[in-house]
Design a protein around this motif. Structure first.
Motif, mmCIF file in Angstrom:
data_model
loop_
_atom_site.group_PDB
_atom_site.id
_atom_site.type_symbol
_atom_site.label_atom_id
_atom_site.label_comp_id
_atom_site.label_asym_id
_atom_site.label_seq_id
_atom_site.Cartn_x
_atom_site.Cartn_y
_atom_site.Cartn_z
ATOM 1 N N ARG A 1 4.151 12.335 3.512
ATOM 2 C CA ARG A 1 3.067 12.760 4.563
ATOM 3 C C ARG A 1 1.668 12.442 4.003
ATOM 4 O O ARG A 1 0.832 11.776 4.856
ATOM 5 C CB ARG A 1 3.120 14.358 4.704
ATOM 6 C CG ARG A 1 4.225 14.559 5.408
ATOM 7 C CD ARG A 1 4.138 16.277 5.836
ATOM 8 N NE ARG A 1 5.448 16.823 6.393
ATOM 9 C CZ ARG A 1 5.566 16.618 7.904
ATOM 10 N NH1 ARG A 1 4.534 16.102 8.607
ATOM 11 N NH2 ARG A 1 6.640 16.956 8.320
ATOM 12 N N SER A 2 1.401 12.506 2.498
ATOM 13 C CA SER A 2 -0.021 11.982 2.303
ATOM 14 C C SER A 2 -0.042 10.815 2.027
ATOM 15 O O SER A 2 -1.063 10.067 2.334
ATOM 16 C CB SER A 2 0.103 12.611 0.818
ATOM 17 O OG SER A 2 0.727 12.154 -0.068
ATOM 18 N N THR A 3 1.098 9.889 1.964
ATOM 19 C CA THR A 3 1.144 8.462 2.009
ATOM 20 C C THR A 3 0.736 7.889 3.536
ATOM 21 O O THR A 3 0.210 6.944 3.849
ATOM 22 C CB THR A 3 2.499 7.806 1.633
ATOM 23 O OG1 THR A 3 2.738 8.051 0.123
ATOM 24 C CG2 THR A 3 2.500 6.343 1.628
ATOM 25 N N VAL A 4 1.348 8.576 4.365
ATOM 26 C CA VAL A 4 0.956 8.612 5.951
ATOM 27 C C VAL A 4 -0.518 8.661 6.125
ATOM 28 O O VAL A 4 -1.153 7.884 6.874
ATOM 29 C CB VAL A 4 1.832 9.370 6.824
ATOM 30 C CG1 VAL A 4 1.448 9.209 8.241
ATOM 31 C CG2 VAL A 4 3.388 8.970 6.620
ATOM 32 N N ARG A 5 -0.974 9.596 5.586
ATOM 33 C CA ARG A 5 -2.413 9.758 5.819
ATOM 34 C C ARG A 5 -3.459 8.734 5.118
ATOM 35 O O ARG A 5 -4.480 8.402 5.656
ATOM 36 C CB ARG A 5 -2.788 11.257 5.433
ATOM 37 C CG ARG A 5 -2.197 12.236 6.106
ATOM 38 C CD ARG A 5 -2.832 13.621 5.780
ATOM 39 N NE ARG A 5 -2.578 14.046 4.371
ATOM 40 C CZ ARG A 5 -1.625 15.044 4.083
ATOM 41 N NH1 ARG A 5 -0.787 15.274 5.134
ATOM 42 N NH2 ARG A 5 -1.393 14.969 2.663
ATOM 43 N N MET A 6 -2.852 8.356 4.030
ATOM 44 C CA MET A 6 -3.572 7.253 3.288
ATOM 45 C C MET A 6 -3.328 5.994 3.776
ATOM 46 O O MET A 6 -4.442 5.185 3.693
ATOM 47 C CB MET A 6 -3.010 7.360 1.617
ATOM 48 C CG MET A 6 -3.562 8.537 1.018
ATOM 49 S SD MET A 6 -2.649 8.547 -0.497
ATOM 50 C CE MET A 6 -3.361 7.391 -1.365
ATOM 51 N N ARG B 1 0.828 -1.132 0.013
ATOM 52 C CA ARG B 1 0.057 0.124 -0.120
ATOM 53 C C ARG B 1 0.909 1.267 0.028
ATOM 54 O O ARG B 1 0.432 2.298 -0.762
ATOM 55 C CB ARG B 1 -1.058 -0.176 0.981
ATOM 56 C CG ARG B 1 -1.912 -1.060 1.008
ATOM 57 C CD ARG B 1 -2.589 -1.142 2.413
ATOM 58 N NE ARG B 1 -3.424 0.260 3.072
ATOM 59 C CZ ARG B 1 -3.439 0.451 4.219
ATOM 60 N NH1 ARG B 1 -2.840 -0.437 5.263
ATOM 61 N NH2 ARG B 1 -3.843 1.632 4.279
ATOM 62 N N VAL B 2 1.962 1.293 0.782
ATOM 63 C CA VAL B 2 2.891 2.455 0.835
ATOM 64 C C VAL B 2 3.504 2.522 -0.512
ATOM 65 O O VAL B 2 3.544 3.865 -1.021
ATOM 66 C CB VAL B 2 3.774 2.076 1.902
ATOM 67 C CG1 VAL B 2 4.890 3.167 1.840
ATOM 68 C CG2 VAL B 2 3.133 2.221 3.274
ATOM 69 N N VAL B 3 3.921 1.577 -0.999
ATOM 70 C CA VAL B 3 4.712 1.782 -2.201
ATOM 71 C C VAL B 3 3.854 1.922 -3.447
ATOM 72 O O VAL B 3 4.013 3.244 -4.325
ATOM 73 C CB VAL B 3 5.346 0.125 -2.695
ATOM 74 C CG1 VAL B 3 6.100 0.436 -4.118
ATOM 75 C CG2 VAL B 3 6.538 -0.070 -1.753
ATOM 76 N N SER B 4 2.368 1.348 -3.359
ATOM 77 C CA SER B 4 1.612 1.870 -4.540
ATOM 78 C C SER B 4 1.361 3.478 -4.281
ATOM 79 O O SER B 4 1.206 4.310 -5.428
ATOM 80 C CB SER B 4 0.260 1.178 -4.435
ATOM 81 O OG SER B 4 0.484 -0.379 -4.688
ATOM 82 N N ALA B 5 1.286 3.893 -3.153
ATOM 83 C CA ALA B 5 0.863 5.372 -3.034
ATOM 84 C C ALA B 5 2.109 6.141 -3.365
ATOM 85 O O ALA B 5 1.911 7.196 -4.100
ATOM 86 C CB ALA B 5 0.669 5.700 -1.554
ATOM 87 N N LEU B 6 3.428 5.886 -3.363
ATOM 88 C CA LEU B 6 4.533 6.709 -3.508
ATOM 89 C C LEU B 6 4.750 6.549 -4.914
ATOM 90 O O LEU B 6 4.977 7.628 -5.548
ATOM 91 C CB LEU B 6 5.787 5.982 -2.957
ATOM 92 C CG LEU B 6 5.913 5.898 -1.278
ATOM 93 C CD1 LEU B 6 7.093 5.180 -0.931
ATOM 94 C CD2 LEU B 6 5.861 7.439 -1.231
#
Length: 306
Positions: free
Chosen positions: A41-46, A29-34
């Motif tokens: 910071r938006s990845t943290v929120r998501m 999920r983290v890699v997909s967001a990045l």
């Protein structure tokens, strides 16, 4: 391709041992967001994953992505290569760098030198560095070491490429420069963020017999847009710029891993790596995550008795 004369992005983060256990699903999920252009910071929120954990995951995954592509991109049968540079900055823009930190690599303006295969759209080499002769030599030399045959090479009018190409390829290349001619008829309020008007282009053969019909930098310039859209660090007029050049390099390595192996090119209808014969299938985010040894994620340090 991933090392400049001052920093090595191919070493695991020494702070990784302090990261708590994170599941494979959360890593994906983290890699997909990045890779879709979100900031840390938006990845943290998501995702709900801690900021430090996201940053450490980026650092270690960036290392293995750089290492994997370094090994995979060898003996390439490219025919037409285009070169360009894209500007960004770390810490602050060059004009705002404190006097005591001026001249320090990683503080101020940063350039990423990029090569793209015009046929397969593969990006086989890039370099995070400054825009000078030494950087051009290191970049072009690395590119030449990855090719199995003679290619046609096109760059912009950056003069540093002249000596760099001669040193790396000798006469075994068909090389031309595409020099753009710009005007300066903009209104004062437009000059800051709008590019100058391009009045025309001049093809300048340098070495060998380059085909004039293929003297172009259009694909690599389009790749620059992909970088700006795919990495928040490159987006202008935001506060998402890189604060550390090491993380800047890790983000670029992850971006190109996703671009080369995972993302379907709309024109090719396959990934660049598949079209170049480097991969036999379209990779998934899970496969990128699995490049990193699982041991790195079970890393809460053991307490040592006094």
């Amino acid at each position: 391709m991933f090392v400049n004369n001052r920093l090595d992005f191919g070493v695991f983060s020494s702070t990784m041992v302090s990261m708590n256990k994170i599941t494979r699903e959360d890593r994906c999920r983290v890699v997909s967001a990045l890779v879709e252009g979100n900031s840390i910071r938006s990845t943290v929120r998501m995702t709900g994953v801690a900021k430090n954990t996201v940053a450490k995951l980026l650092a270690d995954l960036g290392c293995v992505c750089a290492e994997y592509q370094d090994q995979a991109f060898r003996n390439l049968t490219c025919r037409r290569i285009q070169l360009d540079e894209i500007w960004s900055f770390c810490y602050s823009k060059g004009k705002n760098v404190p006097d005591e930190r001026k001249g320090t690599f990683g503080i101020g303006d940063i350039w990423t030198l990029v090569a793209i295969d015009a046929d397969t759209k593969l990006v086989p080499s890039w370099l995070v560095a400054t825009r000078d002769g030494d950087s051009a030599k290191a970049f072009v030399s690395d590119l030449a070491s990855r090719l199995a045959n003679r290619v046609q090479l096109t760059s912009d009018g950056h003069s540093a490429y002249l000596e760099a190409v001669e040193q790396a390829f000798g006469m075994n290349v068909d090389y031309a420069m595409l020099v753009k001619l710009y005007g300066s008829d903009q209104a004062p309020h437009e000059a800051r963020y709008s590019p100058a008007n391009c009045l025309g282009c001049k093809h300048k053969p340098v070495t060998g017999h380059p085909d004039d019909n293929h003297v172009s930098t259009s694909f690599v310039e389009r790749q620059n847009l992909t970088m700006r859209m795919g990495m928040r660090r490159f987006t202008r007029l935001t506060n998402g710029f890189s604060k550390k050049v090491e993380n800047h390099g890790h983000a670029i390595a992850l971006h190109y891993m996703h671009y080369n192996f995972v993302r379907l090119h709309q024109t090719l209808r396959s990934t660049p790596a598949m079209r170049a014969g480097v991969a036999d299938h379209k990779w998934s985010i899970e496969e990128i995550v699995d490049l990193l040894p699982e041991l790195k994620y079970n890393t809460r340090p053991k307490k040592v008795a006094d």
